[in-house]
Design an enzyme around this catalytic site. Structure first.
Site, PDB file in Angstrom:
ATOM      1  N   ASN A  11      63.312  -9.559 -38.255  1.00  0.00           N
ATOM      2  CA  ASN A  11      62.292  -8.780 -37.560  1.00  0.00           C
ATOM      3  C   ASN A  11      62.370  -7.322 -38.021  1.00  0.00           C
ATOM      4  OD1 ASN A  11      60.957  -7.170 -35.544  1.00  0.00           O
ATOM      5  ND2 ASN A  11      61.037  -8.917 -34.160  1.00  0.00           N
ATOM      6  N   HIS A  14      61.794  -2.441 -35.852  1.00  0.00           N
ATOM      7  CA  HIS A  14      62.453  -1.166 -35.586  1.00  0.00           C
ATOM      8  C   HIS A  14      62.568  -0.277 -36.814  1.00  0.00           C
ATOM      9  CE1 HIS A  14      62.738  -2.079 -31.467  1.00  0.00           C
ATOM     10  NE2 HIS A  14      63.389  -3.203 -31.701  1.00  0.00           N
ATOM     11  N   HIS A  47      56.296  -7.836 -34.373  1.00  0.00           N
ATOM     12  CA  HIS A  47      55.692  -7.905 -33.042  1.00  0.00           C
ATOM     13  C   HIS A  47      54.667  -6.792 -32.924  1.00  0.00           C
ATOM     14  CE1 HIS A  47      56.488  -8.026 -28.380  1.00  0.00           C
ATOM     15  NE2 HIS A  47      55.199  -8.105 -28.682  1.00  0.00           N
ATOM     16  N   ARG A  49      52.681  -4.946 -30.583  1.00  0.00           N
ATOM     17  CA  ARG A  49      52.565  -4.701 -29.150  1.00  0.00           C
ATOM     18  C   ARG A  49      51.229  -4.052 -28.816  1.00  0.00           C
ATOM     19  NH1 ARG A  49      56.844  -4.880 -25.627  1.00  0.00           N
ATOM     20  NH2 ARG A  49      58.817  -5.606 -26.519  1.00  0.00           N
ATOM     21  N   ARG A  53      53.756   0.544 -30.226  1.00  0.00           N
ATOM     22  CA  ARG A  53      54.906   1.453 -30.212  1.00  0.00           C
ATOM     23  C   ARG A  53      55.713   1.409 -31.503  1.00  0.00           C
ATOM     24  NH1 ARG A  53      58.620  -1.188 -25.522  1.00  0.00           N
ATOM     25  NH2 ARG A  53      56.561  -1.270 -24.546  1.00  0.00           N
ATOM     26  N   GLU A  74      54.566 -12.028 -33.774  1.00  0.00           N
ATOM     27  CA  GLU A  74      54.849 -12.055 -32.343  1.00  0.00           C
ATOM     28  C   GLU A  74      53.768 -11.277 -31.610  1.00  0.00           C
ATOM     29  OE1 GLU A  74      58.711 -10.659 -31.310  1.00  0.00           O
ATOM     30  OE2 GLU A  74      59.704 -12.471 -32.009  1.00  0.00           O
ATOM     31  N   THR A 105      61.521  -7.141 -25.198  1.00  0.00           N
ATOM     32  CA  THR A 105      61.111  -8.320 -24.437  1.00  0.00           C
ATOM     33  C   THR A 105      62.262  -8.772 -23.549  1.00  0.00           C
ATOM     34  OG1 THR A 105      59.710  -8.948 -26.294  1.00  0.00           O
ATOM     35  CG2 THR A 105      60.127 -10.617 -24.635  1.00  0.00           C
ATOM     36  N   GLU A 155      61.074 -20.837 -29.112  1.00  0.00           N
ATOM     37  CA  GLU A 155      62.198 -19.955 -29.412  1.00  0.00           C
ATOM     38  C   GLU A 155      62.932 -19.706 -28.106  1.00  0.00           C
ATOM     39  OE1 GLU A 155      63.205 -15.481 -31.103  1.00  0.00           O
ATOM     40  OE2 GLU A 155      61.512 -16.598 -31.948  1.00  0.00           O
ATOM     41  N   HIS A 198      67.061 -13.098 -29.790  1.00  0.00           N
ATOM     42  CA  HIS A 198      67.117 -11.947 -28.889  1.00  0.00           C
ATOM     43  C   HIS A 198      68.571 -11.566 -28.632  1.00  0.00           C
ATOM     44  CE1 HIS A 198      64.876  -9.044 -26.489  1.00  0.00           C
ATOM     45  NE2 HIS A 198      65.941  -9.028 -25.703  1.00  0.00           N
TER      46      HIS A 198
END
Length: 251
Positions: A11, A14, A47, A49, A53, A74, A105, A155, A198
């Protein structure tokens, strides 16, 4: 049972978080995705959002155009996100819960309570050739709902287990891991493809990789954090080693 191959999805959210903290084009999540694939990632997760963000719309389009491995999109189940997903045509969509006040999440989808709401999203994405995954809590009830809603993949949310490990609450950690192991076996028995993610780090990824039903781990925050100190390629290489070590225990 026959041990299935284990994939690593990286992922890159970030990387975009760091970029957005200052503005401008760097660091580029697409560059990170390409480096991750070169280092051994089997796919890329991002992801999008509602508040943008970290990942933004342009990132999703650029990722789809640039990478040679599957893109896992995502998203929350909203009409806007559905339109973007259908336009992007990723390999897979993972439907996740989303609250604007949360840092990350915080739990799995309420597949039971939102069954009627989620059903048309799963149906439309599936009809368009997008593989749908549901991010759920490791429970039989959630797995049964996923089967009923005709999502081929789930998942399992590993966050509660990983947090318990992190804070040294060993009793809770063992109970949470038992839930994950039982859910993986039960879900696979019901015909679902099982992913997990996660909060995973090297040690928790090694342990969950020993569950023979798990086909994919999706890991982001930890790898991007490790990359600050050792570089992204080195972090991914070590993660793959941990996964392989864990998988060997499933043989």
């Amino acid at each position: 049972m026959t041990t299935i191959p284990l994939r690593l999805g990286v992922n890159v959210d970030h990387v975009a978080t760091v970029r957005n903290a200052r503005g401008g084009p760097r660091p580029d999540p697409v560059r990170a995705a390409l480096l991750a694939i070169e280092a051994g990632a089997d796919g890329i997760t991002a992801h999008l959002r509602e508040d943008r963000r970290h990942i933004n719309d342009a990132d999703m389009a650029r990722l789809k155009a640039a990478i040679s491995k599957p893109l896992n999109f995502e998203m929350a189940a909203t009409e806007q996100m559905l339109d973007i997903a259908l336009a992007t045509a990723p390999h897979a969509v993972c439907l996740v819960p989303e609250k604007r006040t949360e840092r990350t999440t915080e739990g799995g989808l309420d597949v039971i309570g939102q069954y009627d709401y989620l059903l048309p999203y799963v149906d439309q994405l599936s009809r368009e050739g997008v593989r749908v995954s549901l991010f759920i809590e490791p429970s039989r009830e959630a797995l049964d709902a996923a089967v009923s809603i005709k999502a081929p993949v789930v998942e399992l949310h590993t966050g509660a287990w990983c947090h318990a490990v992190e804070v040294g609450d060993l009793g809770r950690a063992e109970a949470e891991f038992a839930r994950i192991a039982e859910a993986a076996a039960y879900g696979a028995g019901r015909g679902l493809e099982i992913h997990a993610g996660h909060g995973l780090d090297y040690e928790t990824a090694r342990r969950v990789s020993a569950l023979p039903q798990v086909a994919e781990l999706n890991i982001g925050h930890f790898l991007i954090g490790e990359a600050i100190f050792v570089g992204l390629a080195s972090a991914i290489s070590r993660m793959r080693q941990a996964m392989e070590q864990g998988r060997a225990l499933a043989l």
